[in-house]
Motif scaffolding. Structure first.
Motif, short mmCIF file in Angstrom:
data_model
loop_
_atom_site.label_atom_id
_atom_site.label_comp_id
_atom_site.label_asym_id
_atom_site.label_seq_id
_atom_site.Cartn_x
_atom_site.Cartn_y
_atom_site.Cartn_z
N MET A 165 0.84 -1.20 0.00
CA MET A 165 0.00 0.00 0.00
C MET A 165 0.88 1.25 0.00
SD MET A 165 -2.74 1.31 2.89
CE MET A 165 -3.74 -0.17 2.76
N LYS A 166 0.53 2.25 -0.80
CA LYS A 166 1.26 3.50 -0.79
C LYS A 166 1.11 4.17 0.57
CE LYS A 166 0.97 4.67 -5.72
NZ LYS A 166 0.50 5.69 -6.69
N ILE A 167 2.17 4.83 1.01
CA ILE A 167 2.14 5.44 2.33
C ILE A 167 1.07 6.52 2.41
CG2 ILE A 167 3.91 7.18 1.85
CD1 ILE A 167 4.96 6.62 4.73
N GLU A 168 0.81 7.21 1.30
CA GLU A 168 -0.20 8.26 1.34
C GLU A 168 -1.60 7.66 1.51
OE1 GLU A 168 -0.92 9.57 -3.19
OE2 GLU A 168 1.20 9.35 -2.64
N ASN A 169 -1.85 6.50 0.88
CA ASN A 169 -3.16 5.85 1.05
C ASN A 169 -3.34 5.35 2.47
OD1 ASN A 169 -3.69 6.32 -1.66
ND2 ASN A 169 -2.95 4.32 -2.32
N ARG A 170 -2.26 4.83 3.03
CA ARG A 170 -2.30 4.38 4.43
C ARG A 170 -2.61 5.56 5.35
NH1 ARG A 170 1.72 0.87 4.48
NH2 ARG A 170 0.45 -0.95 4.98
N PHE A 171 -1.93 6.66 5.12
CA PHE A 171 -2.13 7.85 5.94
C PHE A 171 -3.57 8.36 5.83
CE2 PHE A 171 -2.01 12.55 6.18
CZ PHE A 171 -1.72 12.68 7.53
N LEU A 172 -4.09 8.43 4.61
CA LEU A 172 -5.45 8.93 4.41
C LEU A 172 -6.47 8.03 5.08
CD1 LEU A 172 -5.28 10.08 0.67
CD2 LEU A 172 -5.15 11.50 2.73
N LYS A 173 -6.23 6.73 5.09
CA LYS A 173 -7.12 5.82 5.80
C LYS A 173 -7.07 6.09 7.30
CE LYS A 173 -9.87 2.35 6.53
NZ LYS A 173 -11.31 2.44 6.16
N TYR A 174 -5.88 6.29 7.83
CA TYR A 174 -5.75 6.51 9.27
C TYR A 174 -6.45 7.79 9.72
CZ TYR A 174 -2.03 2.93 9.23
OH TYR A 174 -1.30 1.77 9.10
N ASN A 201 -14.74 14.17 10.57
CA ASN A 201 -15.01 14.40 9.15
C ASN A 201 -13.89 15.18 8.47
OD1 ASN A 201 -17.64 13.15 9.29
ND2 ASN A 201 -18.36 15.01 10.32
N ILE A 202 -12.69 14.64 8.59
CA ILE A 202 -11.53 15.27 7.98
C ILE A 202 -11.57 15.06 6.47
CG2 ILE A 202 -9.00 15.17 7.81
CD1 ILE A 202 -8.98 14.42 10.78
N HIS A 203 -11.36 16.13 5.73
CA HIS A 203 -11.34 16.08 4.26
C HIS A 203 -9.98 16.56 3.77
CE1 HIS A 203 -15.64 15.21 4.11
NE2 HIS A 203 -15.83 16.19 4.97
N PRO A 204 -8.99 15.68 3.75
CA PRO A 204 -7.65 16.09 3.33
C PRO A 204 -7.59 16.32 1.83
CG PRO A 204 -7.71 13.73 3.77
CD PRO A 204 -9.05 14.27 4.15
N GLN A 205 -6.66 17.16 1.43
CA GLN A 205 -6.42 17.38 0.00
C GLN A 205 -4.94 17.18 -0.29
OE1 GLN A 205 -7.60 21.34 -1.15
NE2 GLN A 205 -6.54 22.35 0.54
N ILE A 206 -4.66 16.46 -1.38
CA ILE A 206 -3.28 16.20 -1.79
C ILE A 206 -2.88 17.20 -2.87
CG2 ILE A 206 -1.73 14.55 -2.90
CD1 ILE A 206 -3.25 12.30 -1.65
N ILE A 207 -1.73 17.80 -2.67
CA ILE A 207 -1.18 18.73 -3.66
C ILE A 207 0.12 18.13 -4.18
CG2 ILE A 207 -0.27 21.05 -4.04
CD1 ILE A 207 -2.13 21.98 -1.78
#
Length: 411
Positions: free
Chosen positions: A1-10, A88-94
């Motif tokens: 799993m990509k680290i960013e996907n893991r982080f977004l899940k957490y 309800n965190i809504h992160p955005q990736i740049i």
């Protein structure tokens, strides 16, 4: 799993801790996240995985090198700060951040002018909030780094290592992360917390920390007949606070400078409560700060002619430097590992504390490594994915160097 996907899940798990709760953990949703981590750890081949009744998660990556080298522990915390919403965190990736202003919701703007650390991540992939919540990089970025390291080891059995102990704690943000830490389970020679800050920063100095509770008892009289009789505890509280050294507020201090911070105030005419945190790297200077509270208390009690002010002082944690200085090799090997992976190590003091402070004084030396997280505890928080990836590389190098010095790691 990509680290960013893991982080977004957490960060999708709401795990704010509650400073006024008497339960352990302080909020039930921390256990929900803990159970998710237990299941993921088992999938990644960790053994002795368990969650204690207090919500602490433990696991071990078993050695594959006949137990050569130290048993290193890695620790991160699961809770997020109660200072801002974690729901309800809504992160955005740049991608490939170019240094420009980043618009957020509620007319907020994440700009290098106001947040100059953004200039350190130009060219990086970063994750920000949408401006309505905190992000949760403190400390889910640390958990993602540790778990991504574990996944690499699982997929690369040729990577030689000794036992690696892993623990994820609840309630670090409210000072209770190690309250129920079981050293019989977590049998490491020493450990590192992975918790906030730039990826090349290394911390083994933190504040000495105390809590000061001030209870002010007034004399509530009907305002129509209050002349020469009423003592409004709220006004006494304002006087008390104004008499503390104004230059020692956190907004006026930096580096090794200590501070006192009024974190909560509640009251009516008859009774007012003030809650302060007091911090200093120098223990003697911190004692002088505490003496200011006692001096003002004595003066005002004398002025009003009765025991209007009662103060209670509680130790929260102490400066881990007093312990780490006796274990220089755990500092030196981090500096070597950082240089091996192309980082310039910077040893900086923490203007706060980590679980590592308490653990160090309990017999487990435990300095801190960064995660690539910035401006935590609020809507301007962001995390560098690029730094998180480098954090995985750093842990692998640190562990590999514990067995063989200066060998290339096949990434």
């Amino acid at each position: 799993m990509k680290i960013e996907n893991r982080f977004l899940k957490y960060v999708s798990f709401p795990t704010q801790s509650d400073p006024y709760s008497t339960t352990s953990p302080s909020t039930a949703n921390q256990k929900e996240f803990a159970q998710f981590l237990v299941e993921e750890m088992r999938i990644l081949g960790l053994v002795d995985v368990q969650m204690s009744e207090y919500g602490v998660v433990y696991g071990r990556i078993p050695a594959n090198n006949h137990q050569q080298g130290d048993v290193i522990g890695l620790i991160a915390h699961m809770d997020t700060s109660p200072d801002a919403s974690g729901e309800n965190i809504h992160p955005q990736i740049i991608r490939h951040y170019d240094g420009s202003d980043i618009p957020l919701k509620e007319d907020r703007l994440l700009t290098p002018r106001d947040f100059p650390d953004l200039l350190k991540v130009v060219g990086h992939d970063i994750v920000t909030t949408d401006g309505t919540t905190l992000l949760g990089g403190d400390d889910k970025a640390g958990i993602a780094i540790i778990m991504s390291m574990a996944e690499y080891m699982f997929k690369h059995p040729e990577f030689l290592h000794n036992d690696i102990m892993i623990a994820f704690t609840p309630d670090e943000e409210v000072g209770r992360g190690t309250e129920h830490f079981d050293f019989n389970i977590f049998q490491a020679d020493y450990a590192y917390t992975i918790d906030g800050g730039e990826i090349n920063h290394f911390h083994f100095e933190n504040f000495n920390a105390y809590q000061v509770l001030v209870e002010i008892t007034g004399k509530s009289i009907h305002p129509g007949s209050a002349k020469d009789k009423m003592v409004n505890s709220q006004e006494v509280a304002m006087t008390f606070h104004s008499m503390l050294p104004s230059g020692q507020k956190p907004q006026y201090t930096d580096g090794y400078e200590g501070f006192h911070h009024l974190v909560h105030m509640q009251g009516q005419c008859e009774k007012t409560h003030l809650e302060y945190i007091v911090r200093n790297h120098d223990y003697l200077k911190l004692k002088q700060q505490l003496n200011d509270f006692s001096r003002i208390q004595a003066y005002l009690n004398s002025f009003y002619g009765y025991e209007a002010i009662h103060i209670s002082v509680h130790e929260q944690y102490l400066n881990m430097k007093d312990i780490i200085k006796d274990h220089p090799h755990i500092v030196e090997q981090v500096e070597i590992a950082m240089e091996d992976v192309g980082l310039h190590p910077e040893i900086t003091p923490i203007r706060g504390g980590t679980d590592g402070a308490r653990l160090s004084f309990a017999g487990l030396p435990c300095p801190n490594l960064g995660t690539g997280g910035f401006y935590c505890h609020g809507p301007y928080e962001f995390v560098s994915i690029t730094m998180m990836k480098k954090g995985v590389e750093l842990l692998l190098r640190l562990i590999r160097n514990n067995v063989y010095a200066h060998e290339d790691i096949p990434f």
